[in-house]
Design an enzyme around this catalytic site. Sequence first.
Site, PDB file in Angstrom:
ATOM      1  N   CYS A 113      17.538   9.930  55.299  1.00  7.47           N
ATOM      2  CA  CYS A 113      17.411   9.564  53.851  1.00  7.47           C
ATOM      3  C   CYS A 113      15.858   8.693  53.887  1.00  7.47           C
ATOM      4  O   CYS A 113      15.462   8.550  52.723  1.00  7.47           O
ATOM      5  CB  CYS A 113      18.330   8.639  53.528  1.00  7.47           C
ATOM      6  SG  CYS A 113      20.028   9.517  53.491  1.00  7.47           S
ATOM      7  N   HIS A 251      16.478   3.940  47.718  1.00  8.02           N
ATOM      8  CA  HIS A 251      17.260   5.242  48.192  1.00  8.02           C
ATOM      9  C   HIS A 251      18.653   5.277  47.449  1.00  8.02           C
ATOM     10  O   HIS A 251      19.352   3.937  47.377  1.00  8.02           O
ATOM     11  CB  HIS A 251      17.383   5.363  49.727  1.00  8.02           C
ATOM     12  CG  HIS A 251      18.425   6.314  49.706  1.00  8.02           C
ATOM     13  ND1 HIS A 251      18.349   7.805  49.534  1.00  8.02           N
ATOM     14  CD2 HIS A 251      19.572   6.304  50.640  1.00  8.02           C
ATOM     15  CE1 HIS A 251      19.250   8.429  49.907  1.00  8.02           C
ATOM     16  NE2 HIS A 251      20.046   7.589  50.726  1.00  8.02           N
ATOM     17  N   ASN A 281      23.817  11.343  46.035  1.00  9.76           N
ATOM     18  CA  ASN A 281      22.664  11.215  47.447  1.00  9.76           C
ATOM     19  C   ASN A 281      21.902  12.261  47.592  1.00  9.76           C
ATOM     20  O   ASN A 281      22.640  13.156  48.108  1.00  9.76           O
ATOM     21  CB  ASN A 281      23.699  10.603  48.422  1.00  9.76           C
ATOM     22  CG  ASN A 281      22.766   9.927  49.633  1.00  9.76           C
ATOM     23  OD1 ASN A 281      21.433  10.637  49.555  1.00  9.76           O
ATOM     24  ND2 ASN A 281      23.222   9.428  50.665  1.00  9.76           N
TER      25      ASN A 281
HETATM   26  O1  UT7 Z   1      22.351   7.836  52.400  1.00  9.75           O
HETATM   27  C1  UT7 Z   1      22.694   6.765  53.546  1.00  9.75           C
HETATM   28  C2  UT7 Z   1      23.700   7.138  54.088  1.00  9.75           C
HETATM   29  N1  UT7 Z   1      25.116   7.150  53.462  1.00  9.75           N
HETATM   30  C3  UT7 Z   1      25.525   5.967  52.814  1.00  9.75           C
HETATM   31  O2  UT7 Z   1      25.064   4.792  52.714  1.00  9.75           O
HETATM   32  C4  UT7 Z   1      26.993   5.841  52.490  1.00  9.75           C
HETATM   33  C5  UT7 Z   1      27.639   4.524  52.794  1.00  9.75           C
HETATM   34  N2  UT7 Z   1      29.089   4.517  52.561  1.00  9.75           N
HETATM   35  C6  UT7 Z   1      29.538   4.649  51.509  1.00  9.75           C
HETATM   36  O3  UT7 Z   1      28.958   4.765  50.272  1.00  9.75           O
HETATM   37  C7  UT7 Z   1      31.134   4.140  51.352  1.00  9.75           C
HETATM   38  O4  UT7 Z   1      31.587   3.713  52.612  1.00  9.75           O
HETATM   39  C8  UT7 Z   1      32.018   5.464  50.787  1.00  9.75           C
HETATM   40  C9  UT7 Z   1      31.694   5.802  49.313  1.00  9.75           C
HETATM   41  C10 UT7 Z   1      31.433   6.344  51.840  1.00  9.75           C
HETATM   42  C11 UT7 Z   1      33.285   5.032  50.759  1.00  9.75           C
HETATM   43  O5  UT7 Z   1      33.655   3.854  50.266  1.00  9.75           O
HETATM   44  P1  UT7 Z   1      34.477   2.537  50.820  1.00  9.75           P
HETATM   45  O6  UT7 Z   1      34.745   1.878  50.049  1.00  9.75           O
HETATM   46  O7  UT7 Z   1      33.769   2.498  52.112  1.00  9.75           O
HETATM   47  O8  UT7 Z   1      35.933   3.577  51.376  1.00  9.75           O
HETATM   48  P2  UT7 Z   1      36.631   3.719  52.689  1.00  9.75           P
HETATM   49  O9  UT7 Z   1      35.855   4.582  53.420  1.00  9.75           O
HETATM   50  O10 UT7 Z   1      36.975   2.381  53.547  1.00  9.75           O
HETATM   51  O11 UT7 Z   1      37.776   4.187  52.425  1.00  9.75           O
HETATM   52  C12 UT7 Z   1      39.053   3.633  51.565  1.00  9.75           C
HETATM   53  C13 UT7 Z   1      39.980   4.700  51.364  1.00  9.75           C
HETATM   54  C14 UT7 Z   1      40.616   5.239  52.517  1.00  9.75           C
HETATM   55  O12 UT7 Z   1      42.056   5.457  52.376  1.00  9.75           O
HETATM   56  P3  UT7 Z   1      42.974   4.455  53.212  1.00  9.75           P
HETATM   57  O13 UT7 Z   1      42.483   4.402  54.647  1.00  9.75           O
HETATM   58  O14 UT7 Z   1      42.550   2.910  52.855  1.00  9.75           O
HETATM   59  O15 UT7 Z   1      44.298   4.772  52.880  1.00  9.75           O
HETATM   60  C15 UT7 Z   1      40.141   6.651  52.637  1.00  9.75           C
HETATM   61  O16 UT7 Z   1      40.777   7.790  53.011  1.00  9.75           O
HETATM   62  O17 UT7 Z   1      39.775   5.629  50.306  1.00  9.75           O
HETATM   63  C16 UT7 Z   1      40.070   6.607  50.939  1.00  9.75           C
HETATM   64  N3  UT7 Z   1      39.085   7.836  50.514  1.00  9.75           N
HETATM   65  C17 UT7 Z   1      39.096   8.566  49.363  1.00  9.75           C
HETATM   66  N4  UT7 Z   1      39.982   8.396  48.319  1.00  9.75           N
HETATM   67  C18 UT7 Z   1      39.995   9.209  47.510  1.00  9.75           C
HETATM   68  C19 UT7 Z   1      37.972   8.196  51.049  1.00  9.75           C
HETATM   69  N5  UT7 Z   1      37.239   9.129  50.231  1.00  9.75           N
HETATM   70  C20 UT7 Z   1      38.080   9.287  49.164  1.00  9.75           C
HETATM   71  C21 UT7 Z   1      37.712  10.237  47.973  1.00  9.75           C
HETATM   72  N6  UT7 Z   1      38.958   9.834  46.926  1.00  9.75           N
HETATM   73  N7  UT7 Z   1      36.982  10.842  47.937  1.00  9.75           N
END
Ligand code: UT7
Length: 324
Positions: A113, A251, A281
């Site tokens: 990125c 970004h 993204n």
């Molecule tokens: O380009 C540079 C690189 N990438 C980034 O900068 C991305 C960086 N990370 C993020 O943007 C965020 O971490 C995400 C958007 C990917 C995820 O958001 P989060 O608030 O960090 O969620 P999480 O990964 O901590 O997941 C929370 C919950 C989990 O369920 P449990 O374990 O709490 O029951 C996940 O399984 O949300 C669940 N989950 C979803 N639920 C519905 C993960 N993806 C989804 C989804 N829909 N698409």
Amino acid sequence: MHRAAVLGTGSCLPERILTNNELEQMVDTSDEWISSRTGIRTRRIAGSGEQNYQLASSAACKALEAADISAAEVDLIIVATMTPHMIMPSCACFVQAEIGAENAFAFDLNAACSGYLYGLDLADKYISGRPEMKVLVIGSETLSARVNWQDRNTCILFGDGAGACVIGGSDHRGIVDSRLFSDGRLWKLLYMDSPASRNPDLSDPDRKGCFIQMTGRDVFKYAVRAMENAVTSLLDRQHISIDEVTLLIPHQANVRILGKLMDRLGVEQEKVFINVDKYGNTSAASIPIALDEANRQGRLQQGDLVLFCSFGGGFTWGSMLMRW
Ligand code: UT7
């Protein structure tokens, strides 16, 4: 001293719009979850006739037109991408052939990125040696070919697209300074085994293991801290306050990351360009697409200070200041 200045910008987005509601039919997710956790509402998905080099070429042609420069006048083409059409030849060589830039030399650059800022920095180095050079710096990705459409953690995040700038020498505007960083030790938090994106067939079982893998929560924390440090250390080095910056073009990964970054930097939302809601993204393409949109919307006036920052796989990250 000559600086590398933007002479023209362009971008190209695939026609197909994939909405959060459509993703609800594909994986266990909801529009509410995606919108509130990422700010993303739609993303673009490349179809036939929209291979990586074709998106890149279209963006490049628009930038050349804006700069009033012919393809034959281009000396160098740099394509920042992590989803090149093939491993060899480079996407940049495909672009060269497509647009008829027969006098250029061309190569790809992969810094995930952060690739676009790395590419601009490299163009700056070439221009400082030969200010008459015309350099096309393109960021282009077809990430949809490298996303596991059964993995809700990643498939909701990414989109396809391309953005480009024509860069040339100027004695009064252009890149002021940049700070680029990498840390390969943490690669397992965000990676993809095999990058080529030619002929994406989303149902091809042979592509297992080639998908983007991400530990999102950790990447989120690193991204905020790293971009904050990259920006503040650059501003400190230039003795410039954030208040002097006209527009921050970060970004585009997640509005929550951008919100935390704005809080830490003390910058108001009006000064930050955000389009992640529309395109998701797009990795190396996100900054040049945003720059082109900001430029065409008249958000930048001559003399303005533009600040860029990025974070991505590698890890790679960085910041750049530009006098418009
Ligand atoms: O380009 C540079 C690189 N990438 C980034 O900068 C991305 C960086 N990370 C993020 O943007 C965020 O971490 C995400 C958007 C990917 C995820 O958001 P989060 O608030 O960090 O969620 P999480 O990964 O901590 O997941 C929370 C919950 C989990 O369920 P449990 O374990 O709490 O029951 C996940 O399984 O949300 C669940 N989950 C979803 N639920 C519905 C993960 N993806 C989804 C989804 N829909 N698409």
